[in-house]
Design a protein around this motif. Structure first.
Motif, PDB file in Angstrom:
ATOM      1  N   ARG A  66      -1.822  -6.325  10.857  1.00 19.38           N
ATOM      2  CA  ARG A  66      -0.872  -5.255  11.146  1.00 19.38           C
ATOM      3  C   ARG A  66      -0.673  -4.385   9.909  1.00 19.38           C
ATOM      4  O   ARG A  66      -0.663  -4.867   8.775  1.00 19.38           O
ATOM      5  N   SER A  67      -0.489  -3.097  10.144  1.00 18.34           N
ATOM      6  CA  SER A  67      -0.190  -2.135   9.089  1.00 18.34           C
ATOM      7  C   SER A  67       1.129  -1.474   9.433  1.00 18.34           C
ATOM      8  O   SER A  67       1.286  -0.927  10.532  1.00 18.34           O
ATOM      9  N   TYR A  68       2.089  -1.524   8.505  1.00 18.09           N
ATOM     10  CA  TYR A  68       3.425  -1.000   8.759  1.00 18.09           C
ATOM     11  C   TYR A  68       3.736   0.168   7.824  1.00 18.09           C
ATOM     12  O   TYR A  68       3.631   0.024   6.603  1.00 18.09           O
ATOM     13  N   ASP A  69       4.136   1.300   8.386  1.00 19.00           N
ATOM     14  CA  ASP A  69       4.692   2.382   7.579  1.00 19.00           C
ATOM     15  C   ASP A  69       6.145   2.044   7.304  1.00 19.00           C
ATOM     16  O   ASP A  69       6.942   1.893   8.245  1.00 19.00           O
ATOM     17  N   TRP A 113      -4.965  -9.997   6.667  1.00 15.88           N
ATOM     18  CA  TRP A 113      -4.250  -9.027   5.840  1.00 15.88           C
ATOM     19  C   TRP A 113      -3.078  -8.434   6.607  1.00 15.88           C
ATOM     20  O   TRP A 113      -3.067  -8.383   7.835  1.00 15.88           O
ATOM     21  N   THR A 114      -2.103  -7.983   5.840  1.00 10.77           N
ATOM     22  CA  THR A 114      -0.991  -7.185   6.346  1.00 10.77           C
ATOM     23  C   THR A 114      -0.738  -6.100   5.311  1.00 10.77           C
ATOM     24  O   THR A 114      -0.614  -6.405   4.120  1.00 10.77           O
ATOM     25  N   PHE A 115      -0.661  -4.844   5.759  1.00  4.34           N
ATOM     26  CA  PHE A 115      -0.456  -3.737   4.836  1.00  4.34           C
ATOM     27  C   PHE A 115       0.944  -3.175   4.991  1.00  4.34           C
ATOM     28  O   PHE A 115       1.367  -2.821   6.103  1.00  4.34           O
ATOM     29  N   ARG A 154       2.706  -0.049   4.113  1.00  4.56           N
ATOM     30  CA  ARG A 154       2.404   1.317   3.668  1.00  4.56           C
ATOM     31  C   ARG A 154       3.720   2.028   3.354  1.00  4.56           C
ATOM     32  O   ARG A 154       4.307   2.701   4.195  1.00  4.56           O
ATOM     33  N   SER A 206       0.841  -1.190   0.000  1.00  4.12           N
ATOM     34  CA  SER A 206       0.000   0.000   0.000  1.00  4.12           C
ATOM     35  C   SER A 206       0.879   1.244   0.000  1.00  4.12           C
ATOM     36  O   SER A 206       2.019   1.208  -0.465  1.00  4.12           O
ATOM     37  N   ARG A 259      -9.949  -5.646   4.099  1.00  3.79           N
ATOM     38  CA  ARG A 259     -10.486  -5.780   5.467  1.00  3.79           C
ATOM     39  C   ARG A 259     -11.847  -6.487   5.457  1.00  3.79           C
ATOM     40  O   ARG A 259     -12.170  -7.249   6.372  1.00  3.79           O
ATOM     41  N   GLU A 299      -7.284  -1.346   0.660  1.00  4.72           N
ATOM     42  CA  GLU A 299      -7.170  -1.821   2.044  1.00  4.72           C
ATOM     43  C   GLU A 299      -8.545  -2.139   2.631  1.00  4.72           C
ATOM     44  O   GLU A 299      -8.738  -3.181   3.278  1.00  4.72           O
TER      45      GLU A 299
END
Length: 287
Positions: free
Chosen positions: A189-192, A133-135, A137, A103, A127, A123
């Motif tokens: 989890r969403s990671y920048d 899911w794992t994003f 970013r 993403s 969801r 995203e």
């Protein structure tokens, strides 16, 4: 019982290809989902399936028996979001359990960078799909900073003094590969994903000047000037909006936060722009 293969889309591109090579090197079975079989990398324990995101029958066949998948976002286009949604729907119907999706940082329905809105909608569709899911970013790619330099040595855009924590595609791929080795611990989890520093465009120009041995400067355009200067290229309106809003997003501060996620996930500090340029000058490091 044999381990289910991990599906990787975009395996003919930089990120997907690098992830595929890393996982193949770790001995994991892979299923490479590509649009052109001739361009697919030849890797041990890797099968190749040909499917475009919008081709329901081909995607269903390609993802049969797949539990975990890396979904590399499709090339920018006016129909990318529709393709993403169709692909996600078929993946869920085919029994895929976990999708790792590339993403964009600051993805939101009203994101300044227009293409980040498509990422947010993707995203949200993931969801709601029922799959884990794992994003990832990603910030803007520092790999593309040299491409922003005009023939006259000037980077032009309405970025002001805003900053961006640019990340290398190498580090995005490394994070994705690490997650895919143990996806369950990253579910939901969403990671920048960022580099180690946030640079303004004047600093980007200065770093490029040093790293490339050229005289590169930054000119802060107004928004109308930015649209006008890009009219030399024949492009659809959505593309002009994306080009200009890249700089507007930097000016807004939306891309400035520095994250530790790359190092947290991979155990290795991310590349800076100076590191990246030095590596590109060394063929052994750039590969």
């Amino acid at each position: 019982m044999s381990q289910p293969a991990i599906a990787i889309t975009g395996a003919t591109g930089f990120i997907g290809g690098r992830v595929a090579r890393a996982l193949a090197g770790a001995g994991l079975p892979l299923h490479l989902v590509v649009r052109n079989r001739d361009k697919a990398p030849t890797l041990p324990r890797a099968e190749v399936a040909v499917a475009a995101f919008g081709d329901r029958s081909a995607v269903e066949h390609a993802l049969n028996g797949i539990h975990t998948m890396l979904m590399v976002s499709a090339a920018e286009s006016a129909t990318r979001l529709a393709g993403h949604k169709a692909f996600i729907d078929v993946a869920a119907a085919a029994g895929v359990r976990h999708v790792v999706y590339t993403s964009l940082m600051a993805a939101a329905p009203d994101a300044v960078f227009t293409l980040a809105r498509d990422h947010f909608a993707t995203e949200e569709h993931l969801r709601a799909s029922g799959m884990a899911w794992t994003f990832l970013r990603d910030n803007f790619y520092l790999d593309f900073m040299p491409v922003m330099v005009g023939d006259d040595g000037v980077i032009r855009g309405p970025a002001g003094s805003g900053r961006a924590a640019l990340v290398s595609r190498r580090d995005v791929a490394a994070a994705a590969a690490a997650i895919l080795r143990n996806p369950s611990s990253h579910a939901g989890r969403s990671y920048d994903l960022t580099g180690p520093e946030a640079l303004c465009m004047a600093e980007v120009a200065s770093t490029l000047s040093t790293g490339l041995g050229l005289d590169i400067t930054f000119h802060d355009e107004t928004i109308p000037e930015a649209y006008e200067s890009r009219r030399v290229w024949d492009a659809p309106q959505w593309q002009y909006d994306a080009w200009v809003s890249t700089y507007m997003a930097i000016a807004s501060g939306a891309m400035s936060r520095v994250s530790t996620s790359v190092e947290d996930i991979t155990g290795r500090a991310p590349q800076s722009l100076a590191d990246f340029l030095a590596a590109q000058a060394d063929p052994a490091e750039a590969s």
